[in-house]
Design an enzyme around this catalytic site. Structure first.
Site, PDB file in Angstrom:
ATOM      1  N   GLU A 106       0.826  -1.208   0.000  1.00 54.52           N
ATOM      2  CA  GLU A 106       0.000   0.000   0.000  1.00 54.52           C
ATOM      3  C   GLU A 106       0.859   1.257   0.000  1.00 54.52           C
ATOM      4  OE1 GLU A 106      -3.176   0.247   2.879  1.00 54.52           O
ATOM      5  OE2 GLU A 106      -3.153  -1.921   3.136  1.00 54.52           O
ATOM      6  N   HIS A 130      -4.123 -12.331   9.367  1.00 56.85           N
ATOM      7  CA  HIS A 130      -3.661 -10.945   9.210  1.00 56.85           C
ATOM      8  C   HIS A 130      -3.865 -10.219  10.536  1.00 56.85           C
ATOM      9  CE1 HIS A 130      -3.013  -6.916   7.929  1.00 56.85           C
ATOM     10  NE2 HIS A 130      -4.287  -6.574   8.067  1.00 56.85           N
ATOM     11  N   LYS A 139     -10.837 -11.486  18.154  1.00 54.46           N
ATOM     12  CA  LYS A 139     -12.281 -11.339  17.988  1.00 54.46           C
ATOM     13  C   LYS A 139     -12.814 -12.419  17.041  1.00 54.46           C
ATOM     14  CE  LYS A 139     -16.035  -8.670  18.566  1.00 54.46           C
ATOM     15  NZ  LYS A 139     -16.633  -8.393  19.899  1.00 54.46           N
ATOM     16  N   CYS A 164      -3.933  -5.082   2.473  1.00 47.90           N
ATOM     17  CA  CYS A 164      -3.057  -5.968   3.246  1.00 47.90           C
ATOM     18  C   CYS A 164      -3.080  -7.410   2.758  1.00 47.90           C
ATOM     19  CB  CYS A 164      -3.446  -5.916   4.723  1.00 47.90           C
ATOM     20  SG  CYS A 164      -3.375  -4.262   5.431  1.00 47.90           S
TER      21      CYS A 164
END
Length: 527
Positions: A92, A246, A255, A124
């Site tokens: 990026e 990632h 999470k 990403c």
């Protein structure tokens, strides 16, 4: 569709030397919160799971970082660089909007000219997407070996919560069919138009919808795993010895893991697949948490999954089943299944591990960080007017890098060229040789009155630059290694000039392993 027979021949990473503790940034940005500051710090430490991040120095960018990671990968692979037939680079933070990271790396490590090159988009996810593309090229028979790179100097607006995590680093993987350390068993994608995070053309930093990324991340990561399991009805998460995701922070992988412990896994309608995707708390502790390298590096964007996967391989044994699930905002995810092979044992110790790079560090002050970020976000870059250590070295062996200095326009060319790229420039070209491994003769800090001295002038005076070291670490006789660094740029629109600087040898044993040699003289080329 099986991908057996193609896999990882070698891998390498690069993590910059400079680090800053996340807490320092939070205290600076949130100091007006008063009594609320400790609550914010607690959220960052134990909610977002952020501790420290790596920072690219003034003379580093995605090209320099990608080059060192690629050198490590090629060294581990044990092949000649010119055997590589294709290079992809996901990022990026491209130094050039037009001009590829992939071609720079190919030239800098000596791949020659008969190579496919491409920089990849996909936020990403683009580093691991390159692994998928290279895998396909090898299986098609078009190439024998390929190199997939992910590298980023992550960007964020000052004061944006994203700033607390954005780091820097690179990962690179050589793929092929022989001497494998791990086979690629299969790859499954999941993507949708889900613009949770973006950066417009000419914008210096990205924009995002904050918490929206939680939904985007979870749904795409879980979707990619479900697609992999749909193709393999007997496969389950419990069979994997290591699972890595990632890592924009520690929070999002955790999470997602929590969602995979629920009785009803979200986003998966097929109960037979959902049942095989379940994780236990013990699985999370043993198979996921050890690879949360974001705690030490920050979010390295396109390099994130490649670096965490490398840390898995650093600690794997033959027969281990490994799952790497990448993610990129926009949104894209790949679930890649590896099986570790016997070849991994033979290749240990050939290159620095992820942990070696994590331990190789210096912690900077918040004031230094502020200066670094200001320079990064500046839209008009003139010269690299930064504190520099300069001096003299002597060769340890006969191996050398070659660099050209154009005395007409004062450009630095690496690899060396016979003619300046500017067809109207009539200046003489001076080719200089710099030893691959050297010993320090003398060093000094460039005085304030000479801060505007260009690196071209220093090289022309047969001086060299020192990086990744403090002056007290540079004693006469210390062994040094040449590394690629960004030496200058021509304003906001001109060329970026790369060349060789020196740092203390990272690992003594590695100094004896020849690095791939760049092309000595590049022929005249026209676009």
């Amino acid at each position: 569709m099986s991908h057996r027979g193609v896999g990882v021949v070698g891998y390498g990473v690069y993590i910059p030397w400079e680090r800053i503790e996340t807490e320092k940034i939070v205290r600076e940005r949130e100091r007006k919160r008063g009594k609320e500051l400790e609550r914010v710090l607690e959220k960052v430490r134990h909610g977002l799971l952020l501790r420290e991040k790596a920072l690219a120095g003034h003379n580093e960018d995605t090209i320099t970082m990608a080059t060192e990671a690629a050198e490590n990968a090629v060294r581990m692979a044990g092949i000649a660089p010119d055997e590589i037939g294709s290079v992809t680079a996901g990022s990026e933070s491209k130094p050039y909007a037009v001009g590829t990271i992939a071609r720079h790396v190919a030239s800098f490590i000596g791949m020659g000219q008969n190579v496919f090159v491409a920089d990849l988009e996909g936020a990403c996810n683009s580093g691991m997407q390159g692994v998928g593309f290279i895998d396909s090229e090898i299986r098609s028979g078009r190439i024998k070996y390929g190199l997939a790179i992910g590298a980023d100097v992550a960007q964020a607006e000052r004061g944006d919560p994203l700033e607390y995590s954005c780091g820097a680093g690179a990962g690179a993987y050589v793929l092929g069919r022989t001497d494998l350390i791990a086979t690629i068993e299969d790859i499954a994608p999941f993507s949708s138009l889900f613009m949770d995070f973006w950066r417009r053309d000419q914008a210096a930093v990205p924009s995002h919808f904050g918490r929206t990324t939680v939904e985007a991340y979870k749904s795409h990561v879980i979707g990619a795993i479900a697609n992999l399991f749909r193709k393999h009805p007997d496969l389950s998460l419990s069979e994997f010895d290591a699972i890595t995701f990632h890592q924009p922070s520690g929070y999002l992988p955790m999470k997602t893991c929590a969602a995979l412990t629920e009785d009803k896994i979200p986003y998966v309608e097929d109960e037979s697949i959902a049942e095989r995707m379940k994780l236990t708390e013990q699985d999370i502790e043993k198979k996921v948490k050890p690879w949360l390298k974001v705690l030490d590096t920050g979010n390295t964007y396109a390099a994130s999954t490649l670096i965490s996967l490398a840390s898995v391989f650093d600690n794997s044994k033959p027969g281990d089943q490994v799952l790497a699930v990448s993610y990129g905002s926009g949104a894209y995810s790949n679930a890649t299944w590896f099986e570790v092979q016997d070849g991994i044992e033979e290749k240990r110790g050939l290159t620095p591990t992820v942990e070696d790079y994590i331990k190789r560090k210096t912690t900077i002050r918040i004031e230094t960080y502020q200066d670094l970020i200001k320079a990064r976000l500046s839209r008009i870059k003139q010269k690299l007017e930064i504190p520099r250590l300069v001096g003299d070295v002597e060769p340890v062996n006969g191996k050398a890098f070659t660099v050209s200095l154009c005395h007409g326009c004062e450009r630095i060319y690496y690899p060396a060229r016979e003619k300046c790229l500017d067809s109207e420039c009539t200046g003489a070209m001076d080719v200089k040789r710099y030893p691959l491994i050297a010993r320090l003769k003398s060093v000094s800090k460039l005085p304030l009155k000479r801060r505007f001295t260009s690196n071209f002038e220093l090289l022309d005076q047969n001086k060299v630059l020192f990086v990744d070291a403090k002056i007290q670490d540079l004693k006469p006789g210390v062994k040094l290694e040449g590394v690629l660094r960004r030496l200058d740029y021509e304003g906001k629109d001109g060329l970026i000039m790369y060349g060789i600087a020196y740092r203390p040898v990272f690992q003594e044993t590695l100094a004896l392993i020849p690095k791939p040699k760049p092309l000595v003289i590049a022929p005249t080329q026209y676009a």
